[in-house]
Write a protein that holds these residues in place. Structure first.
Motif, PDB file in Angstrom:
ATOM      1  N   THR A 368       0.831  -1.210   0.000  1.00  0.00           N
ATOM      2  CA  THR A 368       0.000   0.000   0.000  1.00  0.00           C
ATOM      3  C   THR A 368       0.865   1.259   0.000  1.00  0.00           C
ATOM      4  OG1 THR A 368      -1.755  -1.169   1.190  1.00  0.00           O
ATOM      5  CG2 THR A 368      -1.808   1.231   1.242  1.00  0.00           C
ATOM      6  N   ASP A 369       1.922   1.249   0.792  1.00  0.00           N
ATOM      7  CA  ASP A 369       2.832   2.404   0.821  1.00  0.00           C
ATOM      8  C   ASP A 369       3.479   2.616  -0.548  1.00  0.00           C
ATOM      9  OD1 ASP A 369       2.260   2.803   3.496  1.00  0.00           O
ATOM     10  OD2 ASP A 369       3.982   1.631   4.203  1.00  0.00           O
ATOM     11  N   TYR A 370       3.883   1.528  -1.186  1.00  0.00           N
ATOM     12  CA  TYR A 370       4.515   1.651  -2.505  1.00  0.00           C
ATOM     13  C   TYR A 370       3.510   2.109  -3.565  1.00  0.00           C
ATOM     14  CZ  TYR A 370       8.640  -0.668  -0.604  1.00  0.00           C
ATOM     15  OH  TYR A 370       9.756  -0.978   0.143  1.00  0.00           O
ATOM     16  N   ALA A 371       2.255   1.684  -3.433  1.00  0.00           N
ATOM     17  CA  ALA A 371       1.234   2.145  -4.380  1.00  0.00           C
ATOM     18  C   ALA A 371       1.028   3.651  -4.258  1.00  0.00           C
ATOM     19  CB  ALA A 371      -0.081   1.401  -4.133  1.00  0.00           C
ATOM     20  N   ALA A 372       0.991   4.142  -3.019  1.00  0.00           N
ATOM     21  CA  ALA A 372       0.842   5.585  -2.815  1.00  0.00           C
ATOM     22  C   ALA A 372       2.053   6.336  -3.367  1.00  0.00           C
ATOM     23  CB  ALA A 372       0.658   5.874  -1.326  1.00  0.00           C
ATOM     24  N   ALA A 373       3.254   5.771  -3.156  1.00  0.00           N
ATOM     25  CA  ALA A 373       4.468   6.403  -3.682  1.00  0.00           C
ATOM     26  C   ALA A 373       4.457   6.407  -5.211  1.00  0.00           C
ATOM     27  CB  ALA A 373       5.698   5.663  -3.159  1.00  0.00           C
ATOM     28  N   LEU A 375       1.827   6.532  -7.121  1.00  0.00           N
ATOM     29  CA  LEU A 375       0.879   7.548  -7.576  1.00  0.00           C
ATOM     30  C   LEU A 375       1.507   8.942  -7.539  1.00  0.00           C
ATOM     31  CD1 LEU A 375      -2.024   7.961  -8.541  1.00  0.00           C
ATOM     32  CD2 LEU A 375      -2.688   8.298  -6.148  1.00  0.00           C
ATOM     33  N   ASP A 376       2.259   9.219  -6.483  1.00  0.00           N
ATOM     34  CA  ASP A 376       2.943  10.516  -6.399  1.00  0.00           C
ATOM     35  C   ASP A 376       3.984  10.653  -7.509  1.00  0.00           C
ATOM     36  OD1 ASP A 376       1.452  11.156  -4.175  1.00  0.00           O
ATOM     37  OD2 ASP A 376       2.981  10.489  -2.739  1.00  0.00           O
ATOM     38  N   ALA A 377       4.745   9.579  -7.750  1.00  0.00           N
ATOM     39  CA  ALA A 377       5.766   9.624  -8.797  1.00  0.00           C
ATOM     40  C   ALA A 377       5.128   9.785 -10.171  1.00  0.00           C
ATOM     41  CB  ALA A 377       6.607   8.348  -8.748  1.00  0.00           C
ATOM     42  N   HIS A 378       3.996   9.130 -10.371  1.00  0.00           N
ATOM     43  CA  HIS A 378       3.299   9.260 -11.656  1.00  0.00           C
ATOM     44  C   HIS A 378       2.867  10.709 -11.885  1.00  0.00           C
ATOM     45  CE1 HIS A 378       0.731   8.186 -15.052  1.00  0.00           C
ATOM     46  NE2 HIS A 378      -0.217   8.935 -14.501  1.00  0.00           N
ATOM     47  N   ALA A 379       2.431  11.366 -10.828  1.00  0.00           N
ATOM     48  CA  ALA A 379       2.034  12.771 -10.960  1.00  0.00           C
ATOM     49  C   ALA A 379       3.223  13.622 -11.410  1.00  0.00           C
ATOM     50  CB  ALA A 379       1.477  13.278  -9.637  1.00  0.00           C
ATOM     51  N   ASN A 380       4.419  13.316 -10.895  1.00  0.00           N
ATOM     52  CA  ASN A 380       5.617  14.054 -11.315  1.00  0.00           C
ATOM     53  C   ASN A 380       5.938  13.802 -12.784  1.00  0.00           C
ATOM     54  OD1 ASN A 380       5.945  15.079  -8.723  1.00  0.00           O
ATOM     55  ND2 ASN A 380       7.249  13.360  -8.076  1.00  0.00           N
ATOM     56  N   VAL A 381       5.783  12.538 -13.217  1.00  0.00           N
ATOM     57  CA  VAL A 381       6.024  12.213 -14.628  1.00  0.00           C
ATOM     58  C   VAL A 381       5.063  12.981 -15.520  1.00  0.00           C
ATOM     59  CG1 VAL A 381       5.898  10.370 -16.356  1.00  0.00           C
ATOM     60  CG2 VAL A 381       6.990   9.935 -14.154  1.00  0.00           C
ATOM     61  N   ARG A 382       3.797  12.991 -15.139  1.00  0.00           N
ATOM     62  CA  ARG A 382       2.815  13.694 -15.954  1.00  0.00           C
ATOM     63  C   ARG A 382       3.079  15.205 -15.968  1.00  0.00           C
ATOM     64  NH1 ARG A 382       2.439  11.476 -19.325  1.00  0.00           N
ATOM     65  NH2 ARG A 382       1.029  13.106 -20.076  1.00  0.00           N
ATOM     66  N   GLU A 383       3.585  15.719 -14.873  1.00  0.00           N
ATOM     67  CA  GLU A 383       3.884  17.157 -14.829  1.00  0.00           C
ATOM     68  C   GLU A 383       4.984  17.502 -15.826  1.00  0.00           C
ATOM     69  OE1 GLU A 383       5.285  20.591 -11.602  1.00  0.00           O
ATOM     70  OE2 GLU A 383       4.830  18.535 -10.940  1.00  0.00           O
ATOM     71  N   PHE A 384       6.038  16.669 -15.874  1.00  0.00           N
ATOM     72  CA  PHE A 384       7.107  16.895 -16.849  1.00  0.00           C
ATOM     73  C   PHE A 384       6.575  16.774 -18.273  1.00  0.00           C
ATOM     74  CE2 PHE A 384      10.375  15.608 -13.513  1.00  0.00           C
ATOM     75  CZ  PHE A 384      10.920  16.873 -13.424  1.00  0.00           C
ATOM     76  N   ASP A 385       5.832  15.700 -18.540  1.00  0.00           N
ATOM     77  CA  ASP A 385       5.374  15.441 -19.905  1.00  0.00           C
ATOM     78  C   ASP A 385       4.391  16.510 -20.375  1.00  0.00           C
ATOM     79  OD1 ASP A 385       5.322  13.904 -22.271  1.00  0.00           O
ATOM     80  OD2 ASP A 385       3.500  12.872 -21.635  1.00  0.00           O
ATOM     81  N   ASP A 386       3.488  16.903 -19.506  1.00  0.00           N
ATOM     82  CA  ASP A 386       2.482  17.893 -19.894  1.00  0.00           C
ATOM     83  C   ASP A 386       3.087  19.283 -20.092  1.00  0.00           C
ATOM     84  OD1 ASP A 386       0.563  15.932 -19.771  1.00  0.00           O
ATOM     85  OD2 ASP A 386      -0.103  16.441 -17.737  1.00  0.00           O
ATOM     86  N   SER A 387       4.233  19.521 -19.465  1.00  0.00           N
ATOM     87  CA  SER A 387       4.884  20.832 -19.615  1.00  0.00           C
ATOM     88  C   SER A 387       5.874  20.850 -20.770  1.00  0.00           C
ATOM     89  CB  SER A 387       5.597  21.207 -18.313  1.00  0.00           C
ATOM     90  OG  SER A 387       6.624  20.277 -18.012  1.00  0.00           O
ATOM     91  N   ALA A 409       8.976   2.275  -7.460  1.00  0.00           N
ATOM     92  CA  ALA A 409       7.776   2.066  -6.641  1.00  0.00           C
ATOM     93  C   ALA A 409       6.964   0.886  -7.172  1.00  0.00           C
ATOM     94  CB  ALA A 409       6.930   3.333  -6.619  1.00  0.00           C
ATOM     95  N   PHE A 410       6.838   0.819  -8.500  1.00  0.00           N
ATOM     96  CA  PHE A 410       6.098  -0.298  -9.092  1.00  0.00           C
ATOM     97  C   PHE A 410       6.800  -1.622  -8.814  1.00  0.00           C
ATOM     98  CE2 PHE A 410       6.141  -3.234 -12.705  1.00  0.00           C
ATOM     99  CZ  PHE A 410       4.836  -3.693 -12.642  1.00  0.00           C
ATOM    100  N   THR A 411       8.123  -1.651  -8.967  1.00  0.00           N
ATOM    101  CA  THR A 411       8.875  -2.889  -8.736  1.00  0.00           C
ATOM    102  C   THR A 411       8.715  -3.366  -7.300  1.00  0.00           C
ATOM    103  OG1 THR A 411      10.506  -2.284 -10.425  1.00  0.00           O
ATOM    104  CG2 THR A 411      11.159  -3.949  -8.813  1.00  0.00           C
ATOM    105  N   LYS A 412       8.810  -2.450  -6.344  1.00  0.00           N
ATOM    106  CA  LYS A 412       8.648  -2.821  -4.937  1.00  0.00           C
ATOM    107  C   LYS A 412       7.220  -3.298  -4.657  1.00  0.00           C
ATOM    108  CE  LYS A 412      12.816  -1.763  -3.506  1.00  0.00           C
ATOM    109  NZ  LYS A 412      13.744  -2.804  -2.987  1.00  0.00           N
TER     110      LYS A 412
END
Length: 469
Positions: A368-373, A375-387, A409-412
């Motif tokens: 669960t902790d890794y899933a939350a992490a 999601l946060d990392a995915h938001a950072n990826v989308r921020e870079f890509d969208d900008s 995070a996904f691997t863990k």
């Protein structure tokens, strides 16, 4: 004077003096008609015998012996069959359901890994390439195992046929995509999207249906090993009623309260009923525990893992599309929320945590902790890509060593899910094996105790018959 002595050779000889011709019995017939009368004669003879007290006792004794032995035969076969089916659950049915799970999971893993390999420019990372090859190999092995038990089930055979035909096409498309990408041709991305679409539209649905078929068969067999043994129970009740009636009858006829033989017979039957009741209750509880903590939990976690793998593929394909991957991003959000909720701590994963305990619960809390992490990392990826910083987005999404990125995070998350799935399967094996142990010696116990009951009835009735000699 005329002689009254007959002359030699004249006239006919009369019957010898003192002899009379046989007179047929009244109602007795000969030939075929006589044979047809035999059953009726035998029945009348039995009825005459049953009209006497010794005759009735003989019939009662024979009936008790026959019923005791019938209970032993039916009960022994029923309990042995139940024990064999429990062993088949562990050694045959559950591994086949697990093979169907592995097929679905391996295909999803291959899709996610192929997208990640394609995303990383330059030479292919050997680790990811090996993971893709391993996923395809595992899918092939799981497909072969699932196919070994699908004969005679048209729907399962149909799904296996679809996967067998389309999987080589998928791998060929992935290989073509990679070759074109290595040579710098943009068409490689189109081949990869085509491969992923083929997998998701045809191969994965067939694998999912095959998994559902095998899971349903597993559940059906779990139900069958906990079903109530109606025939055995009815025969036991009949034997108990017969023993009670016999003892009441003898008490009325002989004014004796106890009959040692019939008491032994009744005790054997009572012990048999008690033993069977306890064994079946314990067995049912353990099989149910194996289903809840094993089969159902493993199924829930497999669904989580598959959704996570597909979400990872969507995340990567969004970047491969270079600004045209809106549908993949929507799919990512849908799949992620399905298994982890909007914040990474809900969905199927939270349900699994609530039903887990011990080491499994610890693994799922970490997941669960890794899933939350993630999601946060995915938001950072989308921020870079969208900008417009696509290169930074790709590096962050694909770097498995970066703790801030989604790859780690996904691997863990995946590692913790694998640990929890293995633990759930082991729970199934442990509980179901214990259920089999609960039936230990019950089948031969039926045989032995039924013979004791028959002997007790024989001795008890024989003692009363001796009083009439």
């Amino acid at each position: 004077m005329t002689s009254t002595v007959p002359r030699h050779g004249s006239g006919t000889a009369g019957p010898p003096v003192g002899s009379q011709p046989p007179v047929p019995s009244r109602g007795q017939r000969s030939g075929l008609a006589g044979l047809l009368d035999l059953p009726a004669e035998m029945l009348r003879g039995l009825m005459r015998t049953a009209a006497t007290t010794p005759g009735r006792l003989s019939f009662i004794g024979a009936g008790l012996v026959a019923l005791s032995l019938l209970v032993g035969l039916v009960g022994t076969l029923a309990m042995q069959d139940r024990d064999d089916r429990i062993d088949a659950l562990i050694g045959h049915r559950e591994p086949l359901a697990a093979a169907a799970q592995e097929l679905y999971r391996s295909l999803s893993d291959a899709d996610a890994t192929a997208a990640t390999v394609f995303l990383i420019s330059g030479s292919e990372p050997l680790e990811l390439r090996d993971r893709y090859d391993e996923a395809i190999a595992k899918a092939g092995a799981a497909l072969a195992k699932a196919a070994s038990d699908s004969r005679g089930i048209p729907e399962a055979e149909g799904q296996i046929g679809i996967i067998s035909q389309q999987l080589p096409v998928y791998t060929e498309l992935v290989a073509t995509a990679q070759v074109n990408d290595n040579q710098g041709y943009p068409v490689g991305a189109a081949y990869l999207r085509e491969a992923s679409e083929l997998l998701r539209s045809e191969i994965l649905p067939a694998a999912e249906r095959l998994y559902e078929i095998n899971t349903a068969r597993l559940v059906d067999e779990q139900d069958s090993v906990t079903s109530f043994p109606w025939l055995t129970a009815i025969l036991l009740l009949g034997l108990i009623a017969a023993l009670v009636y016999t003892q009441l009858y003898l008490r009325r006829k002989t004014n004796r309260v106890f009959n040692i033989g019939l008491l032994v017979s009744s005790g054997a039957v009572a012990l048999l009923v008690l033993w069977m009741t306890i064994a079946l209750v314990v067995q049912g509880v353990l099989v149910g525990s194996g289903r809840e903590d094993g089969t159902e939990q493993a199924d829930r976690l497999v669904q989580v893992r598959i959704a996570a793998l597909q979400a990872r593929a969507d995340e990567t394909l969004t970047l491969v599309a270079r600004g045209g991957g809106g549908e993949y991003e929507e799919s990512f959000v849908e799949r992620f929320q399905h298994f982890a909720g909007q914040d990474g701590r809900g969905g199927l994963l939270s349900e699994a945590v609530a039903k887990a305990d011990g080491a499994t619960a610890a693994s799922l809390r970490a997941a669960t902790d890794y899933a939350a992490a993630w999601l946060d990392a995915h938001a950072n990826v989308r921020e870079f890509d969208d900008s417009g910083e696509h290169r930074k987005a790709v590096l962050l999404a694909s770097d498995s060593e970066d703790e801030r990125g989604p790859a780690m995070a996904f691997t863990k998350l995946d590692e913790e899910l694998v640990t929890a799935i293995d633990a759930s399967r082991q729970n199934f094996v442990d509980d179901t094996s214990a259920a089999s142990s609960a039936l230990t010696l019950l089948a031969p116990g039926f045989a032995v105790l039924s013979v004791i009951a028959a002997l007790g009835a024989t001795i008890g009735i024989r003692e009363r018959l001796r009083e009439y000699r």
